[in-house]
Scaffold this motif. Sequence first.
Motif, PDB file in Angstrom:
ATOM      1  N   UNK A   1      82.160  42.099  43.705  1.00  0.00           N
ATOM      2  CA  UNK A   1      81.154  41.315  43.046  1.00  0.00           C
ATOM      3  C   UNK A   1      79.644  42.018  43.130  1.00  0.00           C
ATOM      4  N   UNK A   2      79.250  42.636  44.101  1.00  0.00           N
ATOM      5  CA  UNK A   2      77.948  43.326  44.065  1.00  0.00           C
ATOM      6  C   UNK A   2      77.698  44.077  42.789  1.00  0.00           C
ATOM      7  N   UNK A   3      78.866  45.021  42.637  1.00  0.00           N
ATOM      8  CA  UNK A   3      78.655  45.937  41.540  1.00  0.00           C
ATOM      9  C   UNK A   3      78.907  45.176  39.980  1.00  0.00           C
ATOM     10  N   UNK A   4      79.540  44.031  40.148  1.00  0.00           N
ATOM     11  CA  UNK A   4      79.526  43.240  38.900  1.00  0.00           C
ATOM     12  C   UNK A   4      78.081  42.618  38.329  1.00  0.00           C
ATOM     13  N   UNK A   5      77.323  42.374  39.536  1.00  0.00           N
ATOM     14  CA  UNK A   5      76.250  41.832  39.267  1.00  0.00           C
ATOM     15  C   UNK A   5      75.169  42.692  39.309  1.00  0.00           C
ATOM     16  N   UNK A   6      75.689  43.786  38.994  1.00  0.00           N
ATOM     17  CA  UNK A   6      74.410  44.899  38.738  1.00  0.00           C
ATOM     18  C   UNK A   6      74.182  45.977  40.038  1.00  0.00           C
ATOM     19  N   UNK A   7      74.765  45.723  41.292  1.00  0.00           N
ATOM     20  CA  UNK A   7      74.760  46.784  42.306  1.00  0.00           C
ATOM     21  C   UNK A   7      75.299  48.115  42.007  1.00  0.00           C
ATOM     22  N   UNK A   8      74.920  49.370  42.585  1.00  0.00           N
ATOM     23  CA  UNK A   8      75.265  50.586  42.236  1.00  0.00           C
ATOM     24  C   UNK A   8      76.177  50.971  43.102  1.00  0.00           C
ATOM     25  N   UNK A   9      75.838  51.094  44.534  1.00  0.00           N
ATOM     26  CA  UNK A   9      76.437  51.414  45.582  1.00  0.00           C
ATOM     27  C   UNK A   9      76.737  50.702  46.852  1.00  0.00           C
ATOM     28  N   UNK A  10      77.655  50.691  47.490  1.00  0.00           N
ATOM     29  CA  UNK A  10      78.188  49.618  48.484  1.00  0.00           C
ATOM     30  C   UNK A  10      78.764  50.246  49.492  1.00  0.00           C
ATOM     31  N   UNK A  11      78.626  50.114  50.625  1.00  0.00           N
ATOM     32  CA  UNK A  11      79.115  50.494  51.864  1.00  0.00           C
ATOM     33  C   UNK A  11      79.419  49.347  53.162  1.00  0.00           C
ATOM     34  N   UNK A  12      80.849  49.353  53.179  1.00  0.00           N
ATOM     35  CA  UNK A  12      81.294  48.524  54.354  1.00  0.00           C
ATOM     36  C   UNK A  12      81.262  49.261  55.460  1.00  0.00           C
ATOM     37  N   UNK A  13      80.249  48.962  56.590  1.00  0.00           N
ATOM     38  CA  UNK A  13      80.625  49.833  57.705  1.00  0.00           C
ATOM     39  C   UNK A  13      81.730  49.236  58.676  1.00  0.00           C
ATOM     40  N   UNK A  14      82.474  49.990  59.149  1.00  0.00           N
ATOM     41  CA  UNK A  14      83.690  49.505  60.066  1.00  0.00           C
ATOM     42  C   UNK A  14      83.257  48.972  61.140  1.00  0.00           C
ATOM     43  N   UNK A  15      84.116  48.240  61.908  1.00  0.00           N
ATOM     44  CA  UNK A  15      83.920  47.546  63.190  1.00  0.00           C
ATOM     45  C   UNK A  15      84.089  48.621  64.387  1.00  0.00           C
ATOM     46  N   UNK A  16      83.790  48.185  65.307  1.00  0.00           N
ATOM     47  CA  UNK A  16      83.933  49.168  66.618  1.00  0.00           C
ATOM     48  C   UNK A  16      85.260  49.862  66.735  1.00  0.00           C
ATOM     49  N   UNK A  17      86.130  48.933  66.246  1.00  0.00           N
ATOM     50  CA  UNK A  17      87.846  49.483  66.289  1.00  0.00           C
ATOM     51  C   UNK A  17      88.078  50.128  67.821  1.00  0.00           C
ATOM     52  N   UNK A  18      88.619  51.372  67.514  1.00  0.00           N
ATOM     53  CA  UNK A  18      88.981  52.012  68.861  1.00  0.00           C
ATOM     54  C   UNK A  18      88.121  53.246  69.139  1.00  0.00           C
ATOM     55  N   UNK A  19      86.737  52.983  68.760  1.00  0.00           N
ATOM     56  CA  UNK A  19      86.116  54.173  69.081  1.00  0.00           C
ATOM     57  C   UNK A  19      85.859  54.423  70.524  1.00  0.00           C
ATOM     58  N   UNK A  20      85.633  55.643  70.841  1.00  0.00           N
ATOM     59  CA  UNK A  20      85.548  56.245  72.251  1.00  0.00           C
ATOM     60  C   UNK A  20      84.604  55.499  73.051  1.00  0.00           C
TER      61      UNK A  20
END
Length: 339
Positions: A303-322
């Motif tokens: 949706x972001x790119x459909x509305x004119x955005x160029x780059x998008x980053x989804x930062x992951x959750x903490x998950x199983x990080x050490x």
Amino acid sequence: MKGVLLVNLGSPESPTPKDVKVYLDEFLMDKYVIDVPFLLRALLVRGIILQSRPKKSAAAYAKVWSEEGSPLVVISKRMFEKVKPQVDIPVSLAMRYGNPSIYSGLKELADKGVTEVLLFPLYPHHAMSSTVTVLDKAEEIRKKHFPEMKFSSIPAFYNQTEYIQNLADLIKIHLEKFDFDHLLFSYHGLPERHIRKTDITKSHCKIDGSCCNTPSPAHEFCYRHQCYETTKLVIEKLGIPEGKYSQTFQSRLAGDKWLEPYTDVEINKMPEHGIKKLAVVTPAFVADCLETLEEIAMEANHQFKEHGGEEFMAIPCLNDSDDWCKTVSNWINKWASKK
């Protein structure tokens, strides 16, 4: 003997309409999720929602499902396996809905001789539909099957130094690789009435833009305040200037007024305001799931790119990080060492 039960949300058994329907029925019929009288809830859920939503949700789950299974369950198990060797007492893992169940988790602990259990809901922020329902369900099972057990629970950790540091470090690592225009903190949404229902003062929460910043005993259980506090503390760690970040709430059901501003609405407006490179973090979740992987990393990205955005980053959750697993282990060991 002490032990710990880690509890996350849960997942369908498979990304099929049949299994998703079973899961959604358990989830949406929870009185803490849709908090209306039983007959009305049954009419709404079983008479309307479950007639169409399982097929749509199953298609969404299929997009993120891996060979190992549901991302939420798989990641939670990986985290659990990292925590186990770092603690001095038995630990088990459960899901509020689906499997492994809270009953199976408590039985595993009971079979090891555990009589005192720390309930550890894996939610940073307190809410009826997350923390409260976990504690209520566990107590129901304890009374029926494990009456000799004693429970205590870990409070919401939204402002704990270690959690904030872990979250800030994770965000920093990803932002160093991305020349972002804006950082969006997207939290899971709740109906506004849930915020008022958890107000222990019965008068503080106005949801008017000021109450979350005014000191009150209500904040101990206020999801909205706790979300804003997490954002504030992380921003202080990262040193991101005013105007380069914002906060929204994602996921909502039609009908009631939910917490605003809405993530999808705000993201779609950002490109016209000059935000072309957007990073999104989802701190309400400690493990990636449907809401982070499909709703944000896929749909919001599109949706972001459909509305004119160029780059998008989804930062992951903490998950199983050490670092996160170490934090959880430290909290457990600290509790276990208390007499």
